[in-house]
Design a protein around this motif. Structure first.
Motif, PDB file in Angstrom:
ATOM      1  N   PRO A  66      86.757  42.524  27.470  1.00  0.00           N
ATOM      2  CA  PRO A  66      85.314  42.252  27.982  1.00  0.00           C
ATOM      3  C   PRO A  66      84.333  42.970  27.469  1.00  0.00           C
ATOM      4  N   ILE A  67      84.724  43.898  26.504  1.00  0.00           N
ATOM      5  CA  ILE A  67      83.637  44.800  25.742  1.00  0.00           C
ATOM      6  C   ILE A  67      82.980  44.252  24.334  1.00  0.00           C
ATOM      7  N   CYS A  68      83.463  43.084  23.899  1.00  0.00           N
ATOM      8  CA  CYS A  68      82.879  42.738  22.766  1.00  0.00           C
ATOM      9  C   CYS A  68      81.434  42.473  22.906  1.00  0.00           C
ATOM     10  N   PRO A  69      80.593  43.055  21.858  1.00  0.00           N
ATOM     11  CA  PRO A  69      79.184  43.077  21.967  1.00  0.00           C
ATOM     12  C   PRO A  69      78.675  41.650  21.542  1.00  0.00           C
ATOM     13  N   LEU A  70      77.573  41.345  22.342  1.00  0.00           N
ATOM     14  CA  LEU A  70      76.941  40.080  21.890  1.00  0.00           C
ATOM     15  C   LEU A  70      75.929  40.568  20.847  1.00  0.00           C
ATOM     16  N   PRO A  71      75.487  39.476  19.990  1.00  0.00           N
ATOM     17  CA  PRO A  71      74.399  39.711  18.790  1.00  0.00           C
ATOM     18  C   PRO A  71      73.258  39.936  19.312  1.00  0.00           C
ATOM     19  N   PRO A  72      72.369  40.853  18.659  1.00  0.00           N
ATOM     20  CA  PRO A  72      70.986  41.325  18.937  1.00  0.00           C
ATOM     21  C   PRO A  72      70.262  39.670  18.773  1.00  0.00           C
ATOM     22  N   SER A  73      69.048  39.928  19.372  1.00  0.00           N
ATOM     23  CA  SER A  73      68.350  38.462  19.282  1.00  0.00           C
ATOM     24  C   SER A  73      67.899  38.293  17.702  1.00  0.00           C
ATOM     25  N   SER A  74      67.714  39.663  17.024  1.00  0.00           N
ATOM     26  CA  SER A  74      67.525  39.352  15.585  1.00  0.00           C
ATOM     27  C   SER A  74      68.451  39.091  14.547  1.00  0.00           C
ATOM     28  N   ASN A  75      69.774  38.838  15.011  1.00  0.00           N
ATOM     29  CA  ASN A  75      70.809  38.378  14.369  1.00  0.00           C
ATOM     30  C   ASN A  75      71.241  36.945  14.860  1.00  0.00           C
ATOM     31  N   ARG A  76      70.328  36.122  15.504  1.00  0.00           N
ATOM     32  CA  ARG A  76      70.650  34.910  15.661  1.00  0.00           C
ATOM     33  C   ARG A  76      69.768  33.895  14.713  1.00  0.00           C
ATOM     34  N   LEU A  77      70.675  33.419  13.726  1.00  0.00           N
ATOM     35  CA  LEU A  77      70.151  32.783  12.539  1.00  0.00           C
ATOM     36  C   LEU A  77      69.801  31.223  12.989  1.00  0.00           C
ATOM     37  N   PRO A  78      68.461  30.867  12.481  1.00  0.00           N
ATOM     38  CA  PRO A  78      68.277  29.515  12.802  1.00  0.00           C
ATOM     39  C   PRO A  78      68.873  28.316  12.068  1.00  0.00           C
ATOM     40  N   PHE A  79      69.817  28.727  11.230  1.00  0.00           N
ATOM     41  CA  PHE A  79      70.499  27.594  10.389  1.00  0.00           C
ATOM     42  C   PHE A  79      72.028  27.618  10.604  1.00  0.00           C
ATOM     43  N   ALA A  80      72.620  26.490  10.263  1.00  0.00           N
ATOM     44  CA  ALA A  80      73.943  26.444  10.554  1.00  0.00           C
ATOM     45  C   ALA A  80      74.914  26.967   9.262  1.00  0.00           C
ATOM     46  N   ILE A  81      75.920  27.731   9.378  1.00  0.00           N
ATOM     47  CA  ILE A  81      76.665  28.318   8.469  1.00  0.00           C
ATOM     48  C   ILE A  81      77.970  27.822   8.591  1.00  0.00           C
TER      49      ILE A  81
END
Length: 241
Positions: free
Chosen positions: A218-233
């Motif tokens: 349950p301690i896995c980190p969630l990405p910061p908002s700056s690491n949310r890319l607007p394109f599909a990889i």
């Protein structure tokens, strides 16, 4: 993240990726790795037995107490059968106590989390691989690590337990389709890594966090908002079965 040279031919690129992928799945399925996790508990100040785990476990202040009740346990090379007190608030995540064939990983987040690892876990023995996108040189994007001038930290939410502060040495700056993007980098156990999301959450060597395989992390980190890319990889690991 890797600074290893990228093979130039398609054949060499695929071979290198396959070798890396095989090594990663060997690491993933090791006897006491993340697929061996069978339970997790958050401790409080009441000594308690936990299903499938010998002894009494509890927390007092910033210390964890373990009473094996006569069952041999080992920590940091020392075997013990009577109560021990360990102050692990500043220790790395998932330090281990050995209990016979089991191991108990201990992580501190203000409260102690214990995760039991059993090499005979069904998740490990039933594992048949993680679905992945086929490797593509299209998703090998050159980037530049821009280090911060002073030590910096970032506080991230987790999937199931509040927030945690992580060391961050800098940003990786790269371009995709003519647009510049950045990813915040974390430092963990001497390695540089980044936690990100996009429309698919993947790169060629992108892998899932432990919480994708089990509810016991349950301690896995969630990405910061700056690491949310607007394109599909469309690369790297997909969602595990």
């Amino acid at each position: 993240m890797s600074d290893a040279p990228v093979p130039t031919s398609r054949q060499e690129f695929t071979r290198a990726w396959q070798e890396w992928r095989a090594g990663w799945e060997r690491w993933l399925t090791r006897p006491l790795g993340r697929l061996a996790a069978t339970s997790h508990e958050w401790l409080d100040d009441t000594p308690r037995n936990h299903p499938g785990l010998p002894g009494l476990w509890w927390q007092h202040g910033d210390a964890i107490h373990v009473d094996p009740q006569g069952v041999p346990m080992a920590f940091d090379g020392e075997t013990f059968t009577t109560e021990r007190r360990f102050t692990l608030a500043d220790a790395p995540d998932d330090v281990r106590v050995t209990v016979g064939e089991l191991e108990v990983g201990i992580t501190y987040r203000g409260t102690y989390l214990i995760v039991t690892y059993d090499p005979s876990s069904p998740a490990r023995h039933d594992f048949d691989g993680v679905p992945v996108h086929e490797p593509s040189q299209r998703w090998v994007l050159p980037g530049r690590l821009e280090r911060f001038h002073t030590p910096t930290s970032i506080t991230l939410d987790s999937v199931g337990w509040g927030t945690h502060t992580h060391d961050t040495p800098g940003l990786v700056r790269f371009e995709h389709a003519g647009t510049e993007h950045t990813l915040q980098v974390l430092s963990s156990h001497g390695m540089l890594l980044t936690v990100f999301t996009d429309a698919t959450s993947d790169f060629n060597r992108a892998v899932n966090l432990p919480c994708a395989f089990s509810e016991h992390f349950p301690i896995c980190p969630l990405p910061p908002s700056s690491n949310r890319l607007p394109f599909a990889i469309e690369a790297g690991e997909k969602t595990p079965h």
